[in-house]
Enzyme design. Structure first.
Site, PDB file in Angstrom:
ATOM      1  N   GLY A  16       0.811  -1.259   0.112  1.00  0.00           N
ATOM      2  CA  GLY A  16      -0.163   0.009  -0.155  1.00  0.00           C
ATOM      3  C   GLY A  16       0.833   1.139  -0.180  1.00  0.00           C
ATOM      4  CG  LEU A  17       0.766   6.089   0.393  1.00  0.00           C
ATOM      5  CD1 LEU A  17       1.471   6.686  -0.930  1.00  0.00           C
ATOM      6  CD2 LEU A  17      -0.250   7.363   0.800  1.00  0.00           C
ATOM      7  CD1 TRP A  50      -9.200  -0.481  -3.438  1.00  0.00           C
ATOM      8  CD2 TRP A  50     -10.969  -1.051  -1.925  1.00  0.00           C
ATOM      9  NE1 TRP A  50      -9.534  -1.823  -3.601  1.00  0.00           N
ATOM     10  CE2 TRP A  50     -10.507  -2.429  -2.772  1.00  0.00           C
ATOM     11  CE3 TRP A  50     -11.839  -1.711  -1.006  1.00  0.00           C
ATOM     12  CZ2 TRP A  50     -11.045  -3.652  -2.734  1.00  0.00           C
ATOM     13  CZ3 TRP A  50     -12.504  -2.939  -0.937  1.00  0.00           C
ATOM     14  CH2 TRP A  50     -11.975  -3.856  -1.616  1.00  0.00           C
ATOM     15  N   GLY A  53     -11.455   9.752   0.229  1.00  0.00           N
ATOM     16  CA  GLY A  53     -11.739  11.319   0.426  1.00  0.00           C
ATOM     17  C   GLY A  53     -10.400  12.052   0.238  1.00  0.00           C
ATOM     18  N   GLY A  54      -8.851  11.576   0.399  1.00  0.00           N
ATOM     19  CA  GLY A  54      -8.029  12.233   0.224  1.00  0.00           C
ATOM     20  C   GLY A  54      -7.141  12.249   1.106  1.00  0.00           C
ATOM     21  NE  ARG A 281     -14.355   9.013   8.958  1.00  0.00           N
ATOM     22  CZ  ARG A 281     -13.516   8.600   8.059  1.00  0.00           C
ATOM     23  NH1 ARG A 281     -12.547   7.853   8.476  1.00  0.00           N
ATOM     24  NH2 ARG A 281     -13.348   9.185   6.742  1.00  0.00           N
TER      25      ARG A 281
END
Length: 508
Positions: A16-17, A50, A53-54, A281
Site C-alpha cells: 500500500g502507500l 480504495w 476522501g484524500g 465518525r
C-alpha cells in the site's frame, strides 16, 4: 531444498502507500536494495488504493499545522501522542507536494493551488482530493510507477509472509514467505510491516478482504509490543447493497452538504450531536446503528447537495450506486456502519521502530500514537506517506544482520469457513456497540478457533482486539461499551500477546 534469499536493505511486507513509500525512501541516496512482498498484484488488495476522501494537510493560507494538530487531537479523544501528531501535521504539507511531484493528479485551482474539501471534525477545508473521490487509486498509480522505475526496488507479487524470522536473541532477521506457492527464507537486516488493518476480520467492512490483521498477528506472535488494539473505527456510510466488501460513500459527501435521513425522510443527526452530519465518525456511526436497530433505517441524501454533478464529482460512489440500481442524483443511498480503520497496531517510535530489534511498522498496521482513539478523517493516507518514509529511511540504516533463525516453520492458516465464522462473530460482539457478555461469548469462540487451528495470525489479531475491548471498561472514541458508557482516565493500552490476557483478567 527450501529457497533462500538475502537482501542488504529492508524487506517490506505490504504494497500500500506506506509500504511503497518506505521502499522509495529506503533506496533514495542509499546503495541498498529493498524487497516488497505483496500478496496481490500492485494496486489491488490494499486499502490505500480504495481511499476516497484524500489527504488532509494544512495547504491553504488560512490553515496551519497547529490547527490541523488540534483537530487531530480532539478527534483522538485523549489518546493521541502530541509529538507524533505535531510531526505528522508539520511534515504533512510537504508529503502531499512530494506525491504531487511524483505525478499524483490532485485537483487544482486556476492558480495551481490545491482544491481542498471540508470533512467531519476538521475546522478548515484541508483535504486534497483527486477527481472528487479517487484519491487513493490515483496516488497509488503515481507511487507504483515510481517504484517500477526504481531499479533497486524488487517487487514480488503473490507473496505472503508466513512468519517473522528471529535469531536466538529475538532480533528479527527476515521473513519466511510463500512466494508463488513455494516457501522462501528471506534474510535481511530489517523487516517493515505495512500490511494494513483488520477490516477483513469483520463481516461488514470497506477494506479489501485480504486485509485481516495478519501483520499485527505476526508481530504479536514474535513478541512485539502492541498498542491500543481495541480501537476500531467504523465508517458510518458504507453503501448497504449486500456486497462484501461494502462500497464506501465518502465522508466528503457530507462535507458537501449531504444529509443523513431515516426511511421517513427525517434528518436525524440533530438528535445526536450539534455538528450533525459533520460530527466525529464514532458519533455518526453510533447514530446510524441506533436508527437501524430501531427499524427506522439510514440513508444518505445527496440529491440536493450533489445531484446532477455526481458522475464527475464522485464517480466511484456514483458507479457503485448505479450498479445496484440506485441513482444517487435522485434517490437516497442506503448506508450502514462498516469497519474502516484500525487505530491500534504494532507500537512504534516516530521512525517506525517496533519493540523488537530489526522490526519496523508503518501505515495502518502500526500505532504511532497519531490516530488516538478515533482517527480524524483523511489522516490515514497522510500518516502512511509521512511515517512510511521515516520507517524506510530508518530501516535502511540498519547494519546488523543477526544470527541464524531459530525456527523456519510457517505459522498455521485459518481455513476460509472458520474465517467467515470469526467475521460474523466479530461484527456481532466487537462492533459499534460492545458489552461484557457479548465480548465474553466472542472470546470463547476465538479460544475455540485457537484450539482447533493453532496460533493463526488472524485469530491472534482478533484475540488482541477482544482482550483490549474487555479490559477497557469505559467508552472512548471508536470503542463504546454500552455497559460502561462513561469516559474514564485517558490511558493507552500497551500489551504483548502474553500480557494481553492478564490485562483483561485484571479488569474483569
Amino acid at each position: 531444498m527450501r529457497n533462500t534469499l538475502a537482501f542488504d536493505g529492508p524487506v517490506i511486507l505490504g504494497a500500500g502507500l506506506a509500504g511503497l513509500t518506505a521502499a522509495l525512501s529506503a533506496t533514495t541516496g542509499a546503495a541498498k536494495t529493498a524487497l516488497v512482498l505483496s500478496p496481490t498484484p500492485l494496486a489491488s488488495g490494499c486499502s490505500s488504493a480504495w481511499a476516497q476522501g484524500g489527504m488532509a494537510a494544512a495547504l491553504s493560507g488560512d490553515d496551519t499545522p497547529e490547527l490541523h494538530a488540534a483537530d487531530t487531537i480532539a478527534a483522538g479523544a485523549g489518546l493521541c501522542d502530541p509529538e507524533a501528531v505535531d510531526l505528522l501535521t508539520r511534515e504533512g504539507p510537504q508529503a502531499v507536494r512530494d506525491l504531487a511531484a511524483l505525478g499524483a493528479p490532485f485537483d487544482r485551482k486556476a492558480d495551481d493551488g490545491f482544491v481542498l474539501s471540508l470533512e467531519a471534525a476538521h475546522s478548515a477545508a484541508r483535504v486534497a482530493r483527486v477527481g472528487g473521490d479517487g484519491a487513493g487509486a490515483a496516488i497509488m498509480a503515481a507511487v507504483i510507477a515510481a517504484v517500477r522505475a526504481t531499479p533497486t526496488i524488487e517487487v514480488r507479487e503473490n507473496a505472503r509472509a508466513r512468519r517473522l524470522l528471529q535469531d536466538a536473541t529475538g532480533r528479527v532477521v527476515g521473513v519466511l514467505a510463500d512466494v508463488d506457492g513455494a516457501l522462501v527464507e528471506i534474510r535481511s537486516p530489517s523487516v517493515i510491516l505495512a500490511t494494513g488493518g483488520v477490516g477483513g476480520l469483520y463481516a461488514v467492512t470497506t477494506t479489501p478482504a485480504q486485509v485481516r490483521g495478519e501483520g499485527l498477528g505476526l508481530a504479536a506472535l514474535a513478541g512485539a509490543m502492541i498498542a491500543d488494539p481495541e480501537f476500531v473505527q467504523f465508517h458510518p456510510t458504507a453503501i448497504d447493497i449486500g456486497r462484501d466488501p461494502a462500497p464506501l460513500a465518502t465522508e466528503a459527501l457530507r462535507g458537501e452538504g449531504a444529509i443523513l435521513r431515516n426511511a421517513d425522510g427525517r434528518a436525524f443527526m440533530v438528535d445526536y450531536h450539534p455538528s450533525k452530519e459533520l460530527a466525529p465518525r464514532d458519533v455518526v456511526a453510533r447514530a446510524l446503528h441506533a436508527e437501524r436497530t430501531a427499524g427506522r433505517g439510514a440513508f444518505l441524501d445527496a440529491t440536493q447537495a450533489v445531484g446532477a454533478h455526481f458522475p464527475h464529482e464522485f464517480p466511484a460512489v456514483f458507479e457503485a450506486c448505479m450498479s445496484a440500481g440506485i441513482d444517487p442524483r435522485r434517490q437516497m443511498i442506503p448506508v450502514t456502519p462498516a469497519v474502516h480503520y484500525h487505530m491500534g497496531g504494532v507500537a512504534t517510535d516516530l521512525d517506525g521502530r517496533a519493540s523488537l530489534p530489526g522490526l519496523y511498522a508503518a501505515g495502518e498496521c502500526a500505532s504511532t500514537g497519531v490516530q488516538g482513539a478515533n482517527r480524524l478523517a483523511s489522516n490515514s493516507l497522510l500518516e502512511a506517506a509521512v511515517f512510511g518514509a521515516r520507517a524506510g529511511r530508518a530501516a535502511a540504516a540498519e547494519g546488523a544482520t543477526g544470527g541464524p533463525p531459530v525456527s523456519l516453520e510457517p505459522l498455521p492458516d485459518l481455513p476460509d469457513a472458520a474465517l467467515q465464522t470469526l467475521r460474523q462473530a466479530m461484527s456481532r460482539d466487537a462492533g459499534v456497540l460492545r458489552e461484557a457478555a457479548g465480548l465474553a461469548r466472542l472470546l470463547t469462540q476465538v479460544e475455540a478457533l485457537e484450539a482447533a487451528y493453532g496460533s493463526c495470525p488472524t485469530v491472534v489479531a482478533a484475540r488482541l482486539i477482544v482482550d483490549g475491548a474487555l479490559a477497557r471498561r469505559e467508552s472512548r472514541g471508536g470503542h463504546f461499551r454500552s455497559d460502561f458508557p462513561a469516559t474514564g482516565e485517558a490511558v493507552r493500552t500497551f500489551v504483548t500477546l502474553e500480557s494481553a490476557g492478564a490485562l483483561r483478567r485484571r479488569a474483569a
